[in-house]
Design a protein around this motif. Structure first.
Motif, PDB file in Angstrom:
ATOM      1  N   VAL A  65       0.830  -1.205   0.000  1.00 36.27           N
ATOM      2  CA  VAL A  65       0.000   0.000   0.000  1.00 36.27           C
ATOM      3  C   VAL A  65       0.866   1.258   0.000  1.00 36.27           C
ATOM      4  CG1 VAL A  65      -1.642   1.271   1.425  1.00 36.27           C
ATOM      5  CG2 VAL A  65      -1.897  -1.169   1.136  1.00 36.27           C
ATOM      6  N   THR A  66       0.415   2.280  -0.765  1.00 29.42           N
ATOM      7  CA  THR A  66       1.185   3.524  -0.865  1.00 29.42           C
ATOM      8  C   THR A  66       0.436   4.743  -0.336  1.00 29.42           C
ATOM      9  OG1 THR A  66       0.400   3.839  -3.128  1.00 29.42           O
ATOM     10  CG2 THR A  66       2.517   2.689  -2.836  1.00 29.42           C
ATOM     11  N   SER A  67      -0.803   4.569   0.116  1.00 28.20           N
ATOM     12  CA  SER A  67      -1.546   5.695   0.691  1.00 28.20           C
ATOM     13  C   SER A  67      -2.444   5.198   1.818  1.00 28.20           C
ATOM     14  CB  SER A  67      -2.395   6.382  -0.389  1.00 28.20           C
ATOM     15  OG  SER A  67      -3.484   5.558  -0.744  1.00 28.20           O
ATOM     16  N   ARG A  68      -2.850   6.124   2.660  1.00 28.56           N
ATOM     17  CA  ARG A  68      -3.723   5.743   3.777  1.00 28.56           C
ATOM     18  C   ARG A  68      -5.093   5.286   3.283  1.00 28.56           C
ATOM     19  NH1 ARG A  68      -2.521   9.748   8.865  1.00 28.56           N
ATOM     20  NH2 ARG A  68      -0.383   9.037   9.167  1.00 28.56           N
ATOM     21  N   THR A  69      -5.550   5.860   2.179  1.00 31.96           N
ATOM     22  CA  THR A  69      -6.843   5.456   1.613  1.00 31.96           C
ATOM     23  C   THR A  69      -6.792   3.997   1.171  1.00 31.96           C
ATOM     24  OG1 THR A  69      -7.197   7.718   0.857  1.00 31.96           O
ATOM     25  CG2 THR A  69      -8.573   6.006  -0.128  1.00 31.96           C
ATOM     26  N   GLU A  70      -5.713   3.600   0.497  1.00 37.85           N
ATOM     27  CA  GLU A  70      -5.551   2.209   0.082  1.00 37.85           C
ATOM     28  C   GLU A  70      -5.465   1.302   1.296  1.00 37.85           C
ATOM     29  OE1 GLU A  70      -2.349   1.492  -2.677  1.00 37.85           O
ATOM     30  OE2 GLU A  70      -2.771   3.370  -3.715  1.00 37.85           O
ATOM     31  N   LEU A  71      -4.769   1.763   2.326  1.00 43.82           N
ATOM     32  CA  LEU A  71      -4.621   0.971   3.548  1.00 43.82           C
ATOM     33  C   LEU A  71      -5.983   0.733   4.199  1.00 43.82           C
ATOM     34  CD1 LEU A  71      -2.536  -0.363   5.406  1.00 43.82           C
ATOM     35  CD2 LEU A  71      -2.427   1.779   6.677  1.00 43.82           C
ATOM     36  N   LYS A  72      -6.824   1.757   4.208  1.00 45.56           N
ATOM     37  CA  LYS A  72      -8.173   1.612   4.771  1.00 45.56           C
ATOM     38  C   LYS A  72      -8.999   0.618   3.943  1.00 45.56           C
ATOM     39  CE  LYS A  72      -8.329   6.182   6.841  1.00 45.56           C
ATOM     40  NZ  LYS A  72      -8.931   7.525   6.783  1.00 45.56           N
ATOM     41  N   LYS A  73      -8.811   0.635   2.623  1.00 46.54           N
ATOM     42  CA  LYS A  73      -9.537  -0.305   1.761  1.00 46.54           C
ATOM     43  C   LYS A  73      -9.101  -1.742   2.042  1.00 46.54           C
ATOM     44  CE  LYS A  73     -10.442   2.882  -2.021  1.00 46.54           C
ATOM     45  NZ  LYS A  73     -10.134   3.255  -3.404  1.00 46.54           N
ATOM     46  N   VAL A  74      -7.796  -1.945   2.252  1.00 41.76           N
ATOM     47  CA  VAL A  74      -7.295  -3.285   2.586  1.00 41.76           C
ATOM     48  C   VAL A  74      -7.912  -3.737   3.911  1.00 41.76           C
ATOM     49  CG1 VAL A  74      -5.243  -4.583   3.281  1.00 41.76           C
ATOM     50  CG2 VAL A  74      -5.147  -3.105   1.288  1.00 41.76           C
ATOM     51  N   GLN A  79     -11.306  -7.913   6.825  1.00 39.61           N
ATOM     52  CA  GLN A  79     -11.523  -7.852   8.267  1.00 39.61           C
ATOM     53  C   GLN A  79     -11.084  -9.087   9.051  1.00 39.61           C
ATOM     54  OE1 GLN A  79     -12.859  -5.542  10.655  1.00 39.61           O
ATOM     55  NE2 GLN A  79     -11.951  -4.292   9.061  1.00 39.61           N
ATOM     56  N   PRO A  80     -11.364 -10.310   8.594  1.00 35.75           N
ATOM     57  CA  PRO A  80     -11.003 -11.484   9.413  1.00 35.75           C
ATOM     58  C   PRO A  80      -9.503 -11.590   9.708  1.00 35.75           C
ATOM     59  CG  PRO A  80     -12.508 -12.116   7.665  1.00 35.75           C
ATOM     60  CD  PRO A  80     -12.123 -10.696   7.411  1.00 35.75           C
ATOM     61  N   PHE A  81      -8.661 -11.090   8.815  1.00 39.60           N
ATOM     62  CA  PHE A  81      -7.218 -11.181   9.019  1.00 39.60           C
ATOM     63  C   PHE A  81      -6.748 -10.310  10.179  1.00 39.60           C
ATOM     64  CE2 PHE A  81      -7.595 -12.187   4.443  1.00 39.60           C
ATOM     65  CZ  PHE A  81      -7.007 -13.434   4.462  1.00 39.60           C
ATOM     66  N   PHE A  82      -7.491  -9.252  10.482  1.00 42.56           N
ATOM     67  CA  PHE A  82      -7.043  -8.288  11.477  1.00 42.56           C
ATOM     68  C   PHE A  82      -7.320  -8.737  12.906  1.00 42.56           C
ATOM     69  CE2 PHE A  82      -6.954  -5.997   7.572  1.00 42.56           C
ATOM     70  CZ  PHE A  82      -5.825  -5.202   7.702  1.00 42.56           C
ATOM     71  N   ALA A  83      -7.842  -9.926  13.091  1.00 38.20           N
ATOM     72  CA  ALA A  83      -7.972 -10.507  14.425  1.00 38.20           C
ATOM     73  C   ALA A  83      -6.598 -10.938  14.944  1.00 38.20           C
ATOM     74  CB  ALA A  83      -8.922 -11.694  14.400  1.00 38.20           C
ATOM     75  N   ASP A  84      -5.667 -11.154  14.020  1.00 37.21           N
ATOM     76  CA  ASP A  84      -4.297 -11.539  14.377  1.00 37.21           C
ATOM     77  C   ASP A  84      -3.544 -10.297  14.851  1.00 37.21           C
ATOM     78  OD1 ASP A  84      -1.680 -12.405  14.534  1.00 37.21           O
ATOM     79  OD2 ASP A  84      -1.670 -13.348  12.559  1.00 37.21           O
ATOM     80  N   PRO A  85      -2.992 -10.318  16.073  1.00 41.27           N
ATOM     81  CA  PRO A  85      -2.285  -9.140  16.594  1.00 41.27           C
ATOM     82  C   PRO A  85      -1.101  -8.699  15.724  1.00 41.27           C
ATOM     83  CG  PRO A  85      -2.634 -10.759  18.331  1.00 41.27           C
ATOM     84  CD  PRO A  85      -3.062 -11.393  17.063  1.00 41.27           C
ATOM     85  N   ALA A  86      -0.414  -9.633  15.097  1.00 43.98           N
ATOM     86  CA  ALA A  86       0.726  -9.270  14.252  1.00 43.98           C
ATOM     87  C   ALA A  86       0.276  -8.461  13.040  1.00 43.98           C
ATOM     88  CB  ALA A  86       1.460 -10.529  13.793  1.00 43.98           C
ATOM     89  N   ALA A  90       1.287  -4.486  12.181  1.00 48.25           N
ATOM     90  CA  ALA A  90       1.808  -4.094  10.860  1.00 48.25           C
ATOM     91  C   ALA A  90       0.922  -3.022  10.243  1.00 48.25           C
ATOM     92  CB  ALA A  90       1.892  -5.310   9.942  1.00 48.25           C
ATOM     93  N   TYR A  91      -0.384  -3.152  10.400  1.00 45.75           N
ATOM     94  CA  TYR A  91      -1.338  -2.178   9.856  1.00 45.75           C
ATOM     95  C   TYR A  91      -1.121  -0.804  10.488  1.00 45.75           C
ATOM     96  CZ  TYR A  91      -5.857   0.138   9.184  1.00 45.75           C
ATOM     97  OH  TYR A  91      -6.835   1.043   8.907  1.00 45.75           O
ATOM     98  N   LYS A  92      -1.016  -0.775  11.796  1.00 40.03           N
ATOM     99  CA  LYS A  92      -0.831   0.497  12.496  1.00 40.03           C
ATOM    100  C   LYS A  92       0.520   1.132  12.161  1.00 40.03           C
ATOM    101  CE  LYS A  92      -3.836  -0.620  16.390  1.00 40.03           C
ATOM    102  NZ  LYS A  92      -3.885  -0.912  17.834  1.00 40.03           N
ATOM    103  N   ALA A  93       1.560   0.316  12.074  1.00 44.34           N
ATOM    104  CA  ALA A  93       2.884   0.844  11.737  1.00 44.34           C
ATOM    105  C   ALA A  93       2.888   1.416  10.324  1.00 44.34           C
ATOM    106  CB  ALA A  93       3.922  -0.264  11.858  1.00 44.34           C
ATOM    107  N   LYS A  94       2.244   0.737   9.396  1.00 47.60           N
ATOM    108  CA  LYS A  94       2.186   1.221   8.019  1.00 47.60           C
ATOM    109  C   LYS A  94       1.379   2.519   7.957  1.00 47.60           C
ATOM    110  CE  LYS A  94       2.902   0.811   3.590  1.00 47.60           C
ATOM    111  NZ  LYS A  94       4.197   0.696   2.970  1.00 47.60           N
ATOM    112  N   GLY A  95       0.292   2.595   8.721  1.00 47.13           N
ATOM    113  CA  GLY A  95      -0.511   3.801   8.763  1.00 47.13           C
ATOM    114  C   GLY A  95       0.267   4.996   9.271  1.00 47.13           C
ATOM    115  N   LYS A  96       1.122   4.791  10.276  1.00 43.59           N
ATOM    116  CA  LYS A  96       1.945   5.876  10.808  1.00 43.59           C
ATOM    117  C   LYS A  96       3.045   6.275   9.838  1.00 43.59           C
ATOM    118  CE  LYS A  96       1.179   4.805  15.667  1.00 43.59           C
ATOM    119  NZ  LYS A  96       1.777   4.323  16.923  1.00 43.59           N
ATOM    120  N   ALA A  97       3.530   5.312   9.058  1.00 43.99           N
ATOM    121  CA  ALA A  97       4.632   5.574   8.122  1.00 43.99           C
ATOM    122  C   ALA A  97       4.169   6.316   6.870  1.00 43.99           C
ATOM    123  CB  ALA A  97       5.308   4.266   7.738  1.00 43.99           C
ATOM    124  N   LEU A  98       2.894   6.156   6.519  1.00 41.26           N
ATOM    125  CA  LEU A  98       2.390   6.796   5.297  1.00 41.26           C
ATOM    126  C   LEU A  98       2.083   8.276   5.548  1.00 41.26           C
ATOM    127  CD1 LEU A  98      -0.034   4.014   4.045  1.00 41.26           C
ATOM    128  CD2 LEU A  98       2.117   4.715   2.989  1.00 41.26           C
TER     129      LEU A  98
END
Length: 100
Positions: A65-74, A79-86, A90-98
Motif C-alpha cells: 500500500v502507498t496511501s492511507r486510503t488504500e490501507l483503509k480499503k485493505v 476484516q477477518p485477518f485483522f484478528a491476528d495481533p501481528a 503491521a497495519y498500524k505501523a504502516k498507517g503511521k509511516a504513510l
C-alpha cells in the motif's frame, strides 16, 4: 522423446515444490484412527501452515500500500485477518509511516 519426459518431470517437480501443488489421487485416504497422536499432529501442523500463508499474504498486501486510503480499503475488505495481533501491529505501523 526421453528428453521431453525428463523435462516434463522436472517441470512438475518445480511446480509442486515452488507453488505448493499436491497430487490428487482418485482413491480417498484411509480414515485415521481417533486415538492416533500422529494424526492430531498432522492436522494441527496443516492448519497452522494455512494460517501462516494467509498471514504472510495480508502482510504483503499491507506492505504494498502507498496511501492511507488504500490501507483503509485493505482493512475494510479483509476484516477477518485483522484478528491476528501481528497483522494489526503491521497495519498500524504502516498507517503511521504513510503521509497523511
Amino acid at each position: 522423446m526421453i528428453l521431453n519426459v525428463a523435462s516434463a518431470a522436472r517441470s512438475e517437480g518445480l511446480i509442486a515444490t515452488q507453488l505448493g501443488a499436491s497430487v490428487i489421487t482418485a482413491e480417498p485416504e484411509p480414515p485415521k484412527s481417533a486415538g492416533d497422536p500422529w494424526a492430531a499432529v498432522d492436522a494441527a501442523s496443516a492448519s497452522s501452515s494455512v494460517d501462516q500463508n494467509k498471514t504472510r499474504w495480508i502482510l504483503a498486501e499491507i506492505e504494498k500500500v502507498t496511501s492511507r486510503t488504500e490501507l483503509k480499503k485493505v482493512w475494510a475488505s479483509n476484516q477477518p485477518f485483522f484478528a491476528d495481533p501481528a497483522v494489526m501491529v503491521a497495519y498500524k505501523a504502516k498507517g503511521k509511516a504513510l503521509p497523511a
